[in-house]
Design an enzyme around this catalytic site. Structure first.
Site, PDB file in Angstrom:
ATOM      1  N   HIS A 178     -15.762 -42.241 -14.412  1.00 29.73           N
ATOM      2  CA  HIS A 178     -16.003 -42.507 -15.827  1.00 29.73           C
ATOM      3  C   HIS A 178     -16.763 -41.350 -16.471  1.00 29.73           C
ATOM      4  CE1 HIS A 178     -18.352 -44.208 -19.224  1.00 29.73           C
ATOM      5  NE2 HIS A 178     -17.210 -44.818 -19.476  1.00 29.73           N
ATOM      6  N   ARG A 214      -5.547  -0.099  -8.730  1.00 31.47           N
ATOM      7  CA  ARG A 214      -5.050  -1.495  -8.791  1.00 31.47           C
ATOM      8  C   ARG A 214      -5.493  -2.085 -10.126  1.00 31.47           C
ATOM      9  NH1 ARG A 214      -9.187  -3.706  -4.115  1.00 31.47           N
ATOM     10  NH2 ARG A 214     -11.087  -2.980  -5.120  1.00 31.47           N
ATOM     11  N   CYS A 266       0.383 -37.950 -21.443  1.00 31.16           N
ATOM     12  CA  CYS A 266      -0.987 -38.099 -21.936  1.00 31.16           C
ATOM     13  C   CYS A 266      -1.994 -38.301 -20.820  1.00 31.16           C
ATOM     14  CB  CYS A 266      -1.069 -39.220 -22.964  1.00 31.16           C
ATOM     15  SG  CYS A 266      -0.741 -40.838 -22.267  1.00 31.16           S
ATOM     16  N   SER A 322       5.308 -42.046 -23.264  1.00 28.70           N
ATOM     17  CA  SER A 322       4.194 -41.150 -22.982  1.00 28.70           C
ATOM     18  C   SER A 322       3.794 -41.394 -21.533  1.00 28.70           C
ATOM     19  CB  SER A 322       3.038 -41.445 -23.927  1.00 28.70           C
ATOM     20  OG  SER A 322       1.974 -40.570 -23.647  1.00 28.70           O
ATOM     21  N   GLY A 347      -6.297 -10.697   8.344  1.00 26.71           N
ATOM     22  CA  GLY A 347      -6.079 -11.137   9.715  1.00 26.71           C
ATOM     23  C   GLY A 347      -5.314 -10.118  10.517  1.00 26.71           C
ATOM     24  N   LYS A 382       0.834  -1.192   0.000  1.00 25.46           N
ATOM     25  CA  LYS A 382       0.000   0.000   0.000  1.00 25.46           C
ATOM     26  C   LYS A 382       0.875   1.250   0.000  1.00 25.46           C
ATOM     27  CE  LYS A 382      -3.733  -1.109   2.278  1.00 25.46           C
ATOM     28  NZ  LYS A 382      -4.224  -1.513   3.607  1.00 25.46           N
ATOM     29  N   ARG A 401      -3.495   2.681   8.580  1.00 23.20           N
ATOM     30  CA  ARG A 401      -3.693   1.350   7.955  1.00 23.20           C
ATOM     31  C   ARG A 401      -2.408   0.525   8.048  1.00 23.20           C
ATOM     32  NH1 ARG A 401      -6.999   4.288   3.856  1.00 23.20           N
ATOM     33  NH2 ARG A 401      -8.795   2.971   3.340  1.00 23.20           N
ATOM     34  N   MET A 427      -4.623  -6.034  11.628  1.00 21.87           N
ATOM     35  CA  MET A 427      -5.431  -4.832  11.751  1.00 21.87           C
ATOM     36  C   MET A 427      -5.505  -4.166  10.393  1.00 21.87           C
ATOM     37  SD  MET A 427      -4.905  -1.293  13.731  1.00 21.87           S
ATOM     38  CE  MET A 427      -4.684  -0.334  12.227  1.00 21.87           C
ATOM     39  N   TYR A 464       6.136 -32.850 -25.316  1.00 23.79           N
ATOM     40  CA  TYR A 464       4.759 -32.386 -25.513  1.00 23.79           C
ATOM     41  C   TYR A 464       3.854 -32.854 -24.385  1.00 23.79           C
ATOM     42  CZ  TYR A 464       3.577 -37.126 -26.980  1.00 23.79           C
ATOM     43  OH  TYR A 464       3.368 -38.467 -26.994  1.00 23.79           O
TER      44      TYR A 464
END
Lengths: 881, 881
Positions: free
Chosen positions: B459, B341, B835, B768, B105, B26, B96, B107, B856
């Site tokens: 399945h 942001r 695969c 594979s 969590g 910040k 802040r 302050m 691949y």
């Protein structure tokens, strides 16, 4: 010019035992014996280098070979005082192949070479035995035709058979000289019909035989043999060729032939033992028509020969430093040693001889250890059938030799009956299609177990081995009808109560009662040998034992702790299983804890019993491992009873069984997964273990509990459970105010655990390799299902060994090695052991010994002596390298 | 003296965006904006180093801090032209926390600090709004009490509720100034009752707030958050504290507050988009009582402010090189930017913005690739419900989001009906308890699939993903009655033929028909983006496809070949399965070959179809993999029909089913084990593959078949089968006289294969990785059974992720790496791919990209675009490192 031919004879040889590579095993042995002054028939060896040359140069011989062979044969003539091709005093020789490694499939032997139409008559005259001479000739024709000329041996056999038919006799020996002369002519005709000529010239015979020996090195059978046995071509030069003078034991009463052992091969007693057949050749001994005499009788018949034989045998034993099996022939009062080799022996003899030889300072303790095979130890420890009695009994089937030992009993077909009959003093064999945890009581009551299904690692096999009880499993020819209570093989039916016998070492199933021999046990020479093994071995030996009785056996056999106590076996007992089931059907954590509360005191007593037997040694206790459905009944009938006992409806119970059903229980909700979903089970078991230890500790005993978490694959699993266990245990120990050290560790049985062993060792204080399950996961082989393909895998040589029997070094073994290394790298005081069945397998132990991070192996109590020996052998071999 | 406090204001800041570590996210952002000339309210940041000092020195502050804070506050007074604690012109601030990583969590925020009984009156006068001033004061009292003084916030809430009740109003805003004054008094009383004093001194307020921020760094929630998210304490200094001047948008018509995006976050259009609420504070927007105006209206109301905002937004977007979400407040005509942001955006917008920004030369292609999340691609490719229509529909259950996409149809409860109704032009949703291979036809016919059982890899889930069909599985609240043909959730019943909708991206099941939006498809900006991805990525992308239709989709989506064709799926089709069953029940090799002969032409046509679609690209075909019992019926009814069809008795069929039964089918007689025991199956499949390739080759097509042997664990398995395959294939190719190159390789899915990959690569021409099964074996997790413990594992954090969804890097991943390395070391031209389903998972793809030996990944056709993007992201990230 290079030397290709090595002569031996007259007490001097150009070669020796160390020249195996070029002279082959046989040639080197003959040379060595000659040098030792042993009366070996003279001869010479053509080096295996010639074989290499032969193939490297398009099947031709190196320059000078012919001359060297000629010269050697001349020397042989001089030494033998005979002449090659002479009619008056013909020199006959044998021609044999012989590589550095003995290799079936190559040309073996041609005897009586040198005989022809002329020399045979000389031999007849010389021996004054025409029948002998022509018999030798027709044999030579046959061998030479078959082996050297490539004529189908059946053609000769047929002529021989025809001749015997014509004469109306049964045995070859019933043919007389005239018959044999005719046979010789017929044999020569066969050559002609095949378009071949039998060479009358002994020199031509000799070179043809030499060609044949070298040629046989590359025949199909020899190549296949080398391939199958993993012998690489380039590791061997080839074969050598041995040409040796023939000697004959059938030249009258001053001649003869025999076999002698330097010690008794049955008992091991240090006294020569053997047989002698006067006026005979080796073949006559084989034919078995005449009964040989005991060796002692040689003493009275030919005292000088006997003395010489005794002296030679002693020399050979001393030289080769092992009991020798000697083949000898006496030709007209002259002793010839044809062969000597280490003698085959029984288990008892192997052990006695090894121990005696150490005491005689002939061999070292390491050598003694290496002389005895692990199976020898097993054999002497388990009951065996009296061989003579067994020979008379009828073998009705053959299954897998699942657990060694011989047993006879009345056939019963369910566990309950086995227990009842046993109580009434009956001996029973429990016969089942396969066994399940509910049969364990019956198995304990039986003399032996027989199943028609299952493999070497089936429930029946594993439990029987654990109990040291003989078992034959997977005898698939047998149909077991456990409803009508009989078994059937072909026409043979054995009903309930009829006697049956099993040999767990061979897998044989025999009809009726067979007398067993007395058991030797762990005493005398065996005990001595195993004590030496303990001095030599590096690996510790523990036992897998679940009950005090097994632990006691294990200690007696020398176990140095318990490597695996399977707590679930305790829950299958009759007084426990109802409580266990109550725990499983519990709907809430509270109900479950209440049921566990009832199991706690029982389980604590179990552990107290184990700890007491193992005082001073570590005891590794595995938390509950199997999936819960294993504790529930499978059959409808039982379901109803159990539902009634539990006070729930059959439908409810069925629902629970259904909910617990798994597609792949091996990969399912079991092991530490149970403990994570139901921590209360682990807590109860921790309380029982630590509670038992505390009570004994207070009595002053040394207790070393190790709590083992099964099926860990991720460090968080052990972390989660270790926290729970330590919280319970530490609080109990603090409250009790005792000093008690315990360890928390894990089985390594999931591949992921092996791969991430460095992480797991951050939590685990010990590793124990569960190589059974690790093999299942690593291969993706369900051992309950491999029966469908493993036999074919072994037959097609896709696998060389059953990986559940002997550890797969490249795959599973490699994971074991990686995990042991990673584990000890993380935690230097990590204890590392093996508790799978491989822990009792000698070949696997040899591998485990090669992993320096492994501290011990654990096996079933009855295999502890085997493992002690195997571990010592492994270490001795490793040190040698 | 060290510098601990960093001032920003009046266009200049002492910090900048790079100083996140000490200023926190910040603080660094506020400094950066200030430096950019953006009108940010002035303030200062106390460095996170102070936090570290605070904990290292027993909660004390370093020397000089007090002075630095004092000085910064004086500068703030100067810049703001207000005075801290002044009654006339009070300076109010917010306090802040702000660490380098945003951390719930801790302050968070105290607003309006500086108010007290005096200054509140000044504020009232200054704003001419007493209600506003006391509302601000009572809020401050509440926040300060709760966060700084540790008073339970419910105590304040209760007083507020009581006040509203007394006044008979519902909303806070309905309370007037007098009410709020009373509330302030009551709040102060709460402080007293708690034994605490509300500090009237603003300096005391400030230091108490700073203490609270630093103290919250080590509160329990913050510690837990860091632990759960794996943030290590020592990687962060601590938190910084930001003290910023308060600005107010509720000071009349010249004031207001709003949120603006630099581009349209829904469509991505390059046009500012936002809302503005005049005379209001942020909280009023949240309260939602007044409807905000469109941004355009700001232009007419406050044209100068609007122009300034436009200019600032452009500057921010250019500077941060991303679409910005900007919070702003206008205080009496003066614009303040409170925060900027990167803006959240829809999938469509994400893609458009990324592509546009590349064209605007604002970002590189790599950056564009990294800006789009893989799930964005999936979202735009699958149909979605119209959000407004969906909001109106009733969600009746939630299952697992098994296959993305939205679908509506009439509920049918069996596959046959689905197919029939589809033929009649009806849209249907197939509803089943779970699906089996016999349902595949019905699944293909349905718009979507809904099951009440099964997991993400059941399945139904696997097949649906393969088909790109929406599916919700494991919706366990639903009871599916497939006999009576209805489903039920609570009181809701849906009968056959009634409309139902499913959202496969969320797992929702909705009542009735819900309108879907049009599908965007692979065109426009997405196509452009993926083309850039193709330029960047290193990994090839293939598809898992079994039928030509899927292969076509895969090519359209950019697949560069087929990585896995599962041939067994072909055998489940209606015209095939009877032939397959005939093969299975065959008693002799001849019978089996006859049945296979019938399957051959069908299978050849299958392959021709695939090859045609994939012309010029490799097609990897896996030989039959599942255990044979999967092809036989399970239920009694079906058994009878099938027995009849096969012309055998039910008993015979039952015996066959029984004989094929396995305890652990996953580890049983399947994969290459089938081919080794029944080589004729592999031969038939080889004939079909090579035959198809030859026919197309003759037509001039480029065909690249790769024959893949499944479940290999030992090199001898592939060796044995490769010989058989090559013999058949080479003979066919020779006879056909064509030039055809094919490869023989293997799945690596058994741990042993990974460990011995160097040996296996001696035979295999490609690997594979079947990471689904490899995960099952490596973890010993049966994916059909993990439902019993995986949820608990994830909940108890024993596992962080479901290893079937994202690859387990340490275990399974480590085996993949080892095997890829070993394989390529043995055979440098080995092709290596993945695969398993992980091939379509972005997190897994990132890992696979890190293994240089992997060539691949292959995934279901509908995930190919996702995989293309993910592979490019992985490579871009890796290059950055």
């Amino acid at each position: 010019m290079e030397k290709y031919v090595y002569f031996f004879g007259n007490g001097k040889a150009e070669g020796n035992a160390k020249m195996k590579d070029i002279l082959g095993g046989k040639g080197a042995g003959l040379a060595e014996m000659t040098n030792l002054g042993v009366p070996v028939p003279p001869g010479f060896t053509i080096s295996a280098e010639v074989c290499k040359y032969y193939y490297d140069h398009g099947r031709t011989y190196p320059e000078g070979l012919k001359e060297q062979v000629k010269e050697a044969l001349h020397r042989l003539e001089e030494v033998s005082e005979k002449k090659f091709g002479s009619v008056e005093n013909p020199l006959l020789v044998s021609v044999r192949s012989g590589a550095a490694i003995s290799m079936p499939g190559m040309m073996d032997t041609v005897l009586n070479l040198g005989l022809n139409d002329e020399t045979v008559r000389g031999l007849a005259k010389l021996t004054n035995n025409e029948r002998f001479a022509y018999d030798a000739y027709r044999r030579f024709l046959q061998m030479f035709g078959d082996i050297v000329m490539g004529i189908d041996r059946l053609k000769f056999e047929k002529e021989l058979e025809k001749m015997k038919e014509e004469k109306g006799v049964k045995l070859d020996t019933e043919l007389d000289a005239e018959d044999l002369k005719k046979l010789v002519e017929k044999f020569k005709k066969i050559y002609k019909e095949e378009g071949k000529e039998f060479p009358q010239d002994p020199w031509e015979q000799l070179w043809k035989a030499i060609d044949a020996v070298f040629g046989s090195w590359m025949n199909e059978r020899a190549i296949t043999y080398r391939k199958i046995n993993g012998i690489k071509e380039d590791e061997l030069l080839g074969t050598a060729v041995n040409v040796v003078m023939m000697v004959f034991g059938n030249m009258g009463e001053g001649s003869g032939t025999g076999v002698a052992f330097t010690r008794n091969p049955n008992t091991g007693e240090k006294k020569p033992y053997g047989e002698f057949l006067p006026n005979a050749q080796g073949e006559d001994v084989v034919a078995g028509i005449r009964t040989p005499l005991k060796l002692d009788e040689l003493k009275s018949r030919l005292p000088e020969v006997y003395e010489q034989l005794m002296e030679v045998m002693q020399r050979l034993e001393k030289h080769f430093r092992d009991m020798q099996d000697v083949e000898f022939t006496v030709e007209k009062g002259k002793l010839y040693i044809l062969q000597t080799r280490s003698g085959k022996r029984t288990a008892t003899a192997a052990i006695k001889i090894a121990v005696d030889m150490v005491k005689e300072e002939l061999i070292t303790k390491e050598e003694a250890i290496l002389r005895v095979e692990p199976r020898h130890v097993e054999t002497v420890l388990h009951p065996m059938f009296d061989p003579e009695e067994k020979a008379k009994a009828k073998v009705i089937a053959k299954g897998l030799p699942a657990s060694p030992g011989a047993a006879s009993g009345k056939a019963v077909f369910d566990a309950k009956t086995a227990e009842e009959w046993k109580k009434n003093g009956e001996k029973v064999i429990l016969v089942r299609p396969e066994t399940s945890p509910e049969d364990v009581g019956g198995m304990a009551a039986a003399e032996g177990i027989l199943t028609s299904r299952g493999g070497m690692t089936s429930h029946a096999a594993v439990v029987a081995r654990g109990m040291g009880k003989p078992a034959v499993v997977g005898a698939e020819e047998i149909v077991v009808d456990d409803v009508e209570e009989f078994l059937k093989v072909g026409d043979v039916v054995v009903k309930k109560g009829e006697w049956i016998s099993i040999d767990g070492a061979t897998g044989e199933v025999l009809l009726g009662k067979v007398k067993a021999m007395e058991q030797q046990g762990l005493s005398g020479e065996l005990a001595e040998l195993l004590n030496w093994a303990d001095e030599i071995r590096r690996l510790g030996i523990r036992a897998n034992a679940d009950i005090p009785r097994d632990a006691k056996v294990a200690r007696e056999f020398g176990a140095e702790g318990i490597g695996l106590c399977r707590t679930e076996h305790m829950f299958f007992e009759k007084d426990r299983i109802p409580k266990m089931r109550k725990m499983i059907v519990a709907r809430t954590k509270e109900e479950r804890e209440k049921a566990l509360e009832e199991l706690l005191p029982l389980q604590k007593e179990d552990f107290k019993g184990l700890f007491k037997e193992m005082e001073g040694y570590p005891v590794t206790i595995r938390l509950l491992d199997p999936p819960l459905h294993e504790f529930l009944p499978k059959e409808q009938e039982q379901l109803e009873q159990v539902a009634k006992d539990l006070g729930i409806s059959v439908e409810e119970l069925e629902e629970i069984v259904e909910a617990l059903h798994e597609f792949n229980p091996m990969l399912g909700h079991r092991g530490c997964r149970l403990a994570i979903t139901y921590p209360e089970i682990a807590i109860m078991q921790t309380k029982a273990i630590i509670g038992a230890a505390i009570e004994l500790k207070k009595e002053g005993m040394e207790i070393e509990p190790e709590i083992m978490i099964p099926l860990v694959g991720h460090v968080n699993e052990i972390k989660y459970l270790k926290e729970i266990i330590e919280e319970v245990a530490d609080k109990m120990i603090e409250e009790a105010g005792v000093e008690l050290k315990y360890r928390v560790g894990t089985m390594i049985e999931v591949p992921r655990a092996a791969v991430t062993a460095d992480q797991i060792a951050q939590e685990a204080e010990f590793f124990s390799f569960g190589t059974n399950d690790l093999t299942q996961m690593t291969f993706a082989f369900s051992r309950d299902d491999i029966g469908k393909f493993l036999p074919e895998y072994l037959e097609k040589k896709v696998l060389d060994i059953d990986p559940f029997k002997t550890i797969d070094r490249d795959g599973v073994g490699s994971l074991v090695r990686i995990a042991a290394e990673k584990g000890k790298a993380t935690r230097s005081d990590l204890k590392v052991g093996v508790c799978g069945e491989h822990g009792g397998d000698p070949a696997s132990i040899e591998f485990f010994n090669s992993i320096p991070q492994l501290d011990y192996v654990s096996c079933s109590p009855y295999r502890v002596p085997v493992a002690r020996l195997a571990a010592a052998q492994a270490e001795a071999k490793q040190k040698k390298q």
